[in-house]
Scaffold this active site. Structure first.
Site, mmCIF file in Angstrom:
data_model
loop_
_atom_site.group_PDB
_atom_site.id
_atom_site.type_symbol
_atom_site.label_atom_id
_atom_site.label_comp_id
_atom_site.label_asym_id
_atom_site.label_seq_id
_atom_site.Cartn_x
_atom_site.Cartn_y
_atom_site.Cartn_z
ATOM 1 N N PRO A 173 10.127 20.516 40.512
ATOM 2 C CA PRO A 173 10.888 20.010 39.403
ATOM 3 C C PRO A 173 12.160 21.136 39.477
ATOM 4 O O PRO A 173 12.054 22.289 39.620
ATOM 5 C CB PRO A 173 10.145 20.083 38.336
ATOM 6 N N ASP A 174 13.475 20.554 39.128
ATOM 7 C CA ASP A 174 14.758 21.421 39.096
ATOM 8 C C ASP A 174 15.083 21.916 40.215
ATOM 9 O O ASP A 174 16.381 22.467 40.407
ATOM 10 C CB ASP A 174 14.588 22.511 38.054
#
Length: 340
Positions: A173-174
């Protein structure tokens, strides 16, 4: 030009030439079969399984932080009630090198896979150990490149060992949406390639980071995703991870990305978006609520909604919260106030 054939006679091919030609043909066939086999294997791994969809049953992990908090809280307290309720919800388990290091991560994945098998459920994990993770922000950390290669290889080996279990993998994630701010998109794409190659397999659906509708415009996010060179090797993108955007907005964003990127699919994190966003605040905003449960919604682009960020875990040391990923009783009580 070649030799002319004598009238009434047969052209004789010298034996050495025949043997050599046969060897060349065989070698070429073997090489061709290997290439085709590799392509077919990759395609099979990507497309063979039945995709996640509405009403998908997601595993309820028995070693979540919510489950541990429920055991430790005072019986009958609001904290115990909130933690117990959250512990019973189908939620993604986050693999991090801090909690599941190199010598333990295989066993963790095997245990989670066994739980999914026992529950007749789909395993959902987030892999979160990228080098220079979070670019030094609240969730800073991650592994060095060599350790990351080995760590993801062990995760992939454990997943393939559970060949009868369907797996959803939210990869880093990210990592892509944050890439331009970190100035490291090329390096990150290389690490993600390593992870995808190590993890992918039959009945394993990998979703790259796709940010969310209030972060990068769809055209910009599509360009970032293309730059990884991975879109043909994964199922799609994970949207709204650890954020609070409205589900309807994320569905529209998913469809826009799919149109721009040739039909990729998406999953949407609805773990904490029940009250929508709090303006531009992303780090422990107050007054939020849990959202629609895992498996609640989906369509021809969005495979399913999924609780990816476990509710009750802090975003970081902001707005009164503890370190990122730490269980925060106050947040668990607030997020579940209208649900339990």
């Amino acid at each position: 030009m070649g030799r002319r054939r004598r009238p009434g006679g047969r052209r004789r091919i010298p034996r050495p030439l025949l043997v050599g030609g046969a060897v060349v043909v065989v070698v070429a066939l073997i090489a061709g079969i290997a290439v085709v086999g590799s392509l077919v294997s990759s395609l099979f791994q990507t497309l063979s399984a039945r995709p996640p969809a509405v009403d998908t049953r997601i595993v309820v992990p028995d070693e979540s932080k919510a489950a541990k908090a429920a055991q430790q809280a005072d019986a009958g307290s609001a904290e115990a009630e909130a933690a117990a309720w959250l512990a019973a919800q189908p939620t993604t388990y986050w693999l991090t090198p801090e909690i599941d290091p190199l010598d333990e991560v295989w066993d963790r994945v095997a245990h989670l896979s066994a739980e999914a098998r026992d529950q007749d459920a789909t395993l959902a994990i987030a892999v979160y150990g990228l080098p220079d993770r979070d670019c030094g922000n609240h969730s800073a950390g991650g592994l060095d490149p060599d350790a990351y290669r080995e760590w993801t290889a062990r995760i992939g080996d454990a997943l393939r060992n559970a060949s009868d279990v369907r797996k959803i993998v939210v990869l880093e994630p990210d990592s892509i949406a944050l890439g331009p701010s970190c100035g490291s998109m090329q390096e990150r794409a290389g690490y993600l390639r390593t992870a995808v190659d190590n993890i992918r397999g039959v009945d394993t659906w990998i979703y790259l980071d796709g940010g969310h509708s209030a972060w990068h415009p769809a055209n910009e996010m599509a360009d970032l995703l293309r730059s990884t060179g991975l879109l043909n090797d994964v199922r799609g993108v994970a949207l709204n991870v650890s954020n609070y955007q409205d589900t309807a907005n994320e569905f529209a964003y998913a469809h826009r990305l799919s149109d721009l990127l040739g039909g990729i699919h998406a999953i949407i994190d609805t773990s904490r978006n029940g009250a929508g966003p709090a303006g531009s605040e992303w780090c422990n905003p107050r007054g939020r609520l849990v959202g629609a449960p895992s498996g609640a919604f989906g369509d021809d682009v969005v495979d399913t909604t999924l609780w990816i960020k476990p509710p009750g875990e802090s975003d970081g040391e902001c707005n009164g919260g503890p370190e990122a990923g730490t269980w925060w009783p106050d947040a668990s009580i607030e997020l579940t106030r209208e649900s339990r």
